[in-house]
Motif scaffolding. Structure first.
Motif, PDB file in Angstrom:
ATOM      1  N   ILE A  55      -0.159  -5.364   9.626  1.00  0.00           N
ATOM      2  CA  ILE A  55      -1.387  -4.857  10.438  1.00  0.00           C
ATOM      3  C   ILE A  55      -0.797  -4.949  11.925  1.00  0.00           C
ATOM      4  CG2 ILE A  55      -3.419  -5.283  11.171  1.00  0.00           C
ATOM      5  CD1 ILE A  55      -4.254  -5.699   8.120  1.00  0.00           C
ATOM      6  N   SER A  91      -8.638  -8.255   5.752  1.00  0.00           N
ATOM      7  CA  SER A  91      -7.326  -7.479   6.177  1.00  0.00           C
ATOM      8  C   SER A  91      -7.221  -6.119   5.610  1.00  0.00           C
ATOM      9  CB  SER A  91      -6.147  -8.148   5.754  1.00  0.00           C
ATOM     10  OG  SER A  91      -6.135  -9.540   6.553  1.00  0.00           O
ATOM     11  N   SER A 123      -0.032  -2.090  14.512  1.00  0.00           N
ATOM     12  CA  SER A 123      -0.803  -1.777  15.849  1.00  0.00           C
ATOM     13  C   SER A 123       0.412  -1.687  17.105  1.00  0.00           C
ATOM     14  CB  SER A 123      -1.676  -2.937  16.144  1.00  0.00           C
ATOM     15  OG  SER A 123      -1.227  -4.304  16.252  1.00  0.00           O
ATOM     16  N   ASP A 169      -9.388  -3.638   7.366  1.00  0.00           N
ATOM     17  CA  ASP A 169      -8.472  -3.124   8.542  1.00  0.00           C
ATOM     18  C   ASP A 169      -7.508  -2.194   7.937  1.00  0.00           C
ATOM     19  OD1 ASP A 169      -9.799  -4.656  10.169  1.00  0.00           O
ATOM     20  OD2 ASP A 169      -8.137  -6.199  10.416  1.00  0.00           O
ATOM     21  N   TYR A 170      -6.835  -2.367   6.984  1.00  0.00           N
ATOM     22  CA  TYR A 170      -5.855  -1.726   6.483  1.00  0.00           C
ATOM     23  C   TYR A 170      -6.511  -0.133   5.836  1.00  0.00           C
ATOM     24  CZ  TYR A 170      -2.983   1.028   2.803  1.00  0.00           C
ATOM     25  OH  TYR A 170      -2.245   1.617   2.094  1.00  0.00           O
TER      26      TYR A 170
END
Length: 558
Positions: A449, A295, A453, A298-299
């Protein structure tokens, strides 16, 4: 565990907390001075007390206090504790001529050592010079000294803390206080600062510490490393990482996540969620930090796209780190005489620093989010006592939220500009969740997240030809559903735990008044028996419930 809680606890009105008085025996044996005595914890009390234990040389402290105001120690008439919290203990030092001062000592567990005190002292001087009423610092010491503890000596503000009376103010009185708060914040938003980080006297930072001079201070003040606790919590203070200062808002967004990645790689291991009430949601299984790593990665891929295109939204701004009634002093006519407790203050880009202070915001309420003037329900007069109390509290929260926003719109244009950004709240939320120390819970960041998105067209800046780049993160619909179910379950647990804490008369960490301790402990025991009886037909669930009951002592590090 939320299956159990939701059946056991009706809504209840919250209780008020206050400090207790110590006996002469406590003072004589040093307990009043060196130990925490203002309340009790119904679980893990030895650990909480150890965190707040602070022995120091009283004679040396009084010598230093007298010296700070050019007085002999013989001028001191009395010395006693007046307040203590999660990070500091505060003493009153009174002189024979009737004057007095305060001594504020951080616990040894308060982080970052040296920097927390150094930053607060410099921040107090800085904001005072810009028209913000704060206590004047009379003297301070960081690091080793004859006292055996770091300290700040400061003047005693006139007036009284508004915390005890905040909930009893009339609408007009709340107007007056909120208007003053917003005016003071407007002053902060006009101050030009060169970078994000925390404010220090240059002399208090070691030569090798990264720093950026604050223009107009003749090199006396600077922006240095972030003093917020999350940068130093646990073993994070041992990491060789970038802690600022930062001029580039992209680095402000990315480096907290990179810090957490470095910590996980060095110290991370599977563990249960810190909040024990969450553990049933995860089937009482330890959570793997590798999932949080994914995560965070991704951030970091999303972070550069979160920076606003408007330069004014990226300007560094200083705000009070905990602007709430207990840190606001007022006179008899409700004029603000000072703001206290600037410990862990941060300078951040405007779009990240923006937001309604926690004790004034009501973001979870749809009516507040729609910026609608609040009103009491039409059937208010026909409600029973508990319903009226609940309706009045809802009205108060909406009232404070609405008028804080209204005054900000009128008086503090830079802040309002940030607040009215459609995705501003989401950007601040994902930044805060990515910055938070990992303690066995990843769902909050995962949901952020997902929301980023889903709102990508509103977040990503358009190119010169008005095209928007594709979101670098793809989350499958199946994964969205999984995360949503988890998040909804955790929100239910939060709601249940708030009700339980009100029933018990405790804070979220188990703290309660000394005089309520025994009754809270007994009620917690009764609730435990009821909870275990509710799952007695399921041996495994009963065993797990017993092992992870949130009001029993436990190992907080597993």
């Amino acid at each position: 565990m939320n299956r159990i809680f939701i059946r056991l606890f009706p809504p209840s009105r919250s209780c008020a907390f206050a400090s207790s008085l110590a006996t002469m025996k406590d003072i004589e044996n040093g307990r009043e001075l060196f130990e925490y005595t203002s309340g009790r914890w119904i679980y893990n009390e030895p650990r909480r007390l150890a965190e707040r234990r602070l022995a120091f040389n009283v004679d040396e402290l009084l010598k230093a206090a007298a010296k700070s105001v050019n007085r002999p120690t013989s001028d001191i008439k009395s010395f006693h504790k007046i307040a203590e919290g999660g990070f500091n203990r505060v003493f009153d030092i009174s002189m024979k001529d009737g004057t007095s001062m305060l001594a504020r000592l951080p616990y040894l567990s308060t982080l970052p050592q040296r920097l927390a005190v150094a930053s607060e002292v410099a921040t107090l001087a800085f904001v005072c010079a810009h028209g913000i009423p704060t206590p004047q610092v009379l003297g301070y010491s960081v690091g080793d000294n004859a006292v055996g503890a770091e300290y700040i000596f400061m003047e005693k503000l006139p007036g009284k803390c508004i915390g005890d009376t905040w909930f009893d103010l009339s609408e007009q009185e709340r107007f007056k206080v909120l208007l003053q708060i917003v005016k003071l914040e407007a002053k902060l938003f006009t101050i030009e600062l060169p970078a994000s980080g925390s404010i220090y006297y240059t002399r208090d930072l070691s030569p090798g510490t990264p720093k950026i001079d604050i223009p107009g201070s003749d090199g006396e003040l600077c922006i240095g490393p972030y003093a917020a606790l999350r940068w130093w919590f646990g073993e994070r203070g041992d990491l060789d990482i970038d802690r600022g200062p930062h001029k580039d808002p992209r680095l402000v967004l990315q480096t907290p996540a990179e810090r957490e990645l470095a910590w996980i790689r060095a110290y991370g291991r599977p563990r249960f969620p810190f909040e024990r009430a969450y553990r049933e949601t995860f089937d009482y299984k330890k959570q793997d930090p590798k999932e949080h790593v994914n995560s965070l990665v991704d951030y970091i891929r999303l972070a550069p796209h979160l920076v606003p295109t408007s330069s004014k939204l990226n300007l560094p701004v200083l705000r009070h780190p905990d602007l709430q009634p207990n840190n606001i002093f007022i006179s008899e006519d409700l004029s603000i005489t000072g703001l206290i407790d600037w410990q862990h203050s941060l300078v951040l880009p405007t779009f990240l620093a923006a937001g309604i202070p926690n004790l004034f915001q009501n973001y979870d309420d749809k009516e507040s989010m729609s910026f609608v003037p609040p009103q009491l329900p039409d059937d208010f007069e026909s409600m029973d006592e508990d319903e009226r109390a609940e309706a009045q509290e809802q009205f108060r929260r909406r009232h404070v939220h609405f008028f804080y926003l209204g005054f900000t719109q009128r008086i503090n244009e830079p802040h309002w500009c940030a607040l009215e950004q459609e995705t501003g709240l989401l950007k601040r939320r994902i930044f805060n969740d990515a910055s938070s120390p990992w303690e066995g819970l990843n769902t909050r960041l995962q949901m952020d997240i997902v929301r980023v998105s889903q709102n990508w067209s509103k977040i990503a800046p358009a190119d010169l030809d008005s095209t928007i780049s594709a979101c670098p993160i793809m989350v499958t619909e199946q994964e969205v559903q999984r995360r949503t179910v988890l998040d909804e379950s955790l929100c239910e647990v939060d709601s249940d735990m708030e009700r339980i804490n009100r029933v018990l008369g405790i804070a979220s960490d188990g703290w309660t008044l000394n005089e309520l301790f025994e009754s809270a402990k007994e009620r917690a025991r009764e609730i435990r028996e009821e909870g275990l009886a509710a799952v007695s037909d399921d041996p495994w669930l009963k065993e797990m419930t017993e092992q992870h009951w949130p009001f029993d002592d436990c190992n907080e590090d597993e």
